[in-house]
Design a protein around this motif. Structure first.
Motif, short mmCIF file in Angstrom:
data_model
loop_
_atom_site.label_atom_id
_atom_site.label_comp_id
_atom_site.label_asym_id
_atom_site.label_seq_id
_atom_site.Cartn_x
_atom_site.Cartn_y
_atom_site.Cartn_z
N UNK A 122 0.83 -1.20 0.00
CA UNK A 122 0.00 0.00 0.00
C UNK A 122 0.86 1.25 0.00
N UNK A 123 0.31 2.32 -0.58
CA UNK A 123 0.92 3.64 -0.47
C UNK A 123 0.10 4.45 0.53
N UNK A 124 0.75 5.41 1.15
CA UNK A 124 0.07 6.21 2.17
C UNK A 124 0.35 7.69 1.94
N UNK A 125 -0.68 8.49 2.14
CA UNK A 125 -0.55 9.94 2.11
C UNK A 125 -1.24 10.46 3.36
N UNK A 126 -0.54 11.30 4.10
CA UNK A 126 -1.09 11.86 5.32
C UNK A 126 -0.98 13.38 5.25
N UNK A 127 -2.09 14.05 5.47
CA UNK A 127 -2.08 15.50 5.61
C UNK A 127 -2.30 15.77 7.09
N UNK A 128 -1.28 16.31 7.73
CA UNK A 128 -1.31 16.58 9.16
C UNK A 128 -1.16 18.08 9.34
N UNK A 129 -2.30 18.74 9.55
CA UNK A 129 -2.29 20.19 9.57
C UNK A 129 -1.86 20.70 8.21
N UNK A 130 -0.78 21.45 8.15
CA UNK A 130 -0.26 21.96 6.87
C UNK A 130 0.80 21.05 6.26
N UNK A 131 1.20 20.00 6.98
CA UNK A 131 2.26 19.10 6.51
C UNK A 131 1.69 17.96 5.68
N UNK A 132 2.41 17.62 4.61
CA UNK A 132 2.06 16.48 3.77
C UNK A 132 3.13 15.41 3.94
N UNK A 133 2.72 14.20 4.31
CA UNK A 133 3.63 13.10 4.51
C UNK A 133 3.30 11.99 3.52
N UNK A 134 4.32 11.39 2.94
CA UNK A 134 4.13 10.28 2.00
C UNK A 134 4.88 9.07 2.53
N UNK A 135 4.31 7.89 2.29
CA UNK A 135 4.98 6.68 2.75
C UNK A 135 4.32 5.44 2.21
N UNK A 136 4.61 4.34 2.88
CA UNK A 136 4.14 3.02 2.49
C UNK A 136 3.37 2.39 3.65
N UNK A 137 2.65 1.31 3.36
CA UNK A 137 1.90 0.66 4.41
C UNK A 137 1.70 -0.82 4.19
N UNK A 138 1.33 -1.47 5.27
CA UNK A 138 0.99 -2.90 5.27
C UNK A 138 0.02 -3.14 6.42
N UNK A 139 -0.54 -4.32 6.47
CA UNK A 139 -1.44 -4.67 7.57
C UNK A 139 -0.93 -5.92 8.26
N UNK A 140 -1.57 -6.27 9.35
CA UNK A 140 -1.19 -7.49 10.05
C UNK A 140 -1.54 -8.74 9.25
N UNK A 141 -2.39 -8.61 8.23
CA UNK A 141 -2.75 -9.75 7.38
C UNK A 141 -2.14 -9.65 5.98
N UNK A 142 -1.68 -8.47 5.60
CA UNK A 142 -1.08 -8.24 4.29
C UNK A 142 0.26 -7.54 4.52
N UNK A 143 1.28 -8.35 4.78
CA UNK A 143 2.57 -7.81 5.18
C UNK A 143 3.42 -7.34 4.02
N UNK A 144 4.57 -6.81 4.37
CA UNK A 144 5.56 -6.40 3.38
C UNK A 144 6.42 -7.61 3.02
N UNK A 145 7.16 -7.52 1.95
CA UNK A 145 8.13 -8.55 1.60
C UNK A 145 9.51 -7.93 1.77
N UNK A 146 10.47 -8.76 2.12
CA UNK A 146 11.83 -8.29 2.34
C UNK A 146 12.24 -8.52 3.77
N UNK A 147 13.42 -8.06 4.11
CA UNK A 147 14.03 -8.28 5.41
C UNK A 147 13.20 -7.64 6.52
N UNK A 148 12.92 -8.42 7.57
CA UNK A 148 12.12 -7.92 8.69
C UNK A 148 12.89 -6.90 9.52
N UNK A 149 14.22 -6.96 9.50
CA UNK A 149 15.04 -6.03 10.27
C UNK A 149 16.19 -5.55 9.39
N UNK A 150 15.89 -4.64 8.45
CA UNK A 150 16.94 -4.19 7.51
C UNK A 150 18.03 -3.40 8.20
#
Length: 150
Positions: A122-150
């Motif tokens: 998943x992709x994520x966009x957060x508008x927090x007041x005047x700030x715009x934050x972009x990132x990624x997401x996963x759930x407890x049932x739909x996890x990420x792939x790759x190293x758990x502790x990079x």
């Protein structure tokens, strides 16, 4: 009779989330938006959603109607209530944190944090007041792939 300020702020945040979700609507080959009538159901209401981003570093966990927002300066996080709604192309959440409107959009799509070999669903966009934050997401049932502790 004027409306109380709080519902207006909540309405503003909800409208911002709706606009963000509409902007992510699937496009037809000719550039026109394809019509969808079924709300997004790719994340169940009981799934715990984890979002994070870099530059600046931030994190957020959403568990039903409660979100926790973390930063390096506040690793324990700030907890606030959110309202969830499903758009045509993803989920939206709205709430208030320390007096600031918060609008969160989570949409399906491969996402990279740019700092690890992880791939998120998943992709994520957060508008927090005047700030715009972009990132990624996963759930407890739909996890990420790759190293758990990079």
């Amino acid at each position: 009779m004027p409306l109380p300020a709080r519902p207006i702020h909540a309405l503003t945040a909800a409208l911002a989330c709706t606009a963000l979700l509409a902007a992510c609507a699937p496009q037809a080959d000719d550039g026109a938006t394809t019509e969808q009538t079924k709300p997004f159901d790719g994340i169940a209401a009981d799934e715990i959603i984890t979002l994070s981003g870099t530059e600046p570093f931030w994190g957020m966990t959403i568990d039903k109607s409660v979100a926790t927002y973390t930063t390096p300066d506040n690793p324990d996080g700030s907890v606030f209530e959110v309202s969830r709604f499903a758009g045509n192309s993803g989920l939206g959440f709205s709430g208030k944190l320390a007096g600031a409107d918060v609008a969160i959009t989570v949409t399906p799509g491969a996402c990279s944090d740019g700092m690890s070999d992880r791939s998120y669903p998943f992709t994520a966009t957060v508008k927090l007041g005047e700030d715009n934050l972009n990132g990624c997401g996963y759930t407890d049932k739909q996890g990420f792939t790759g190293d758990a502790a990079p």
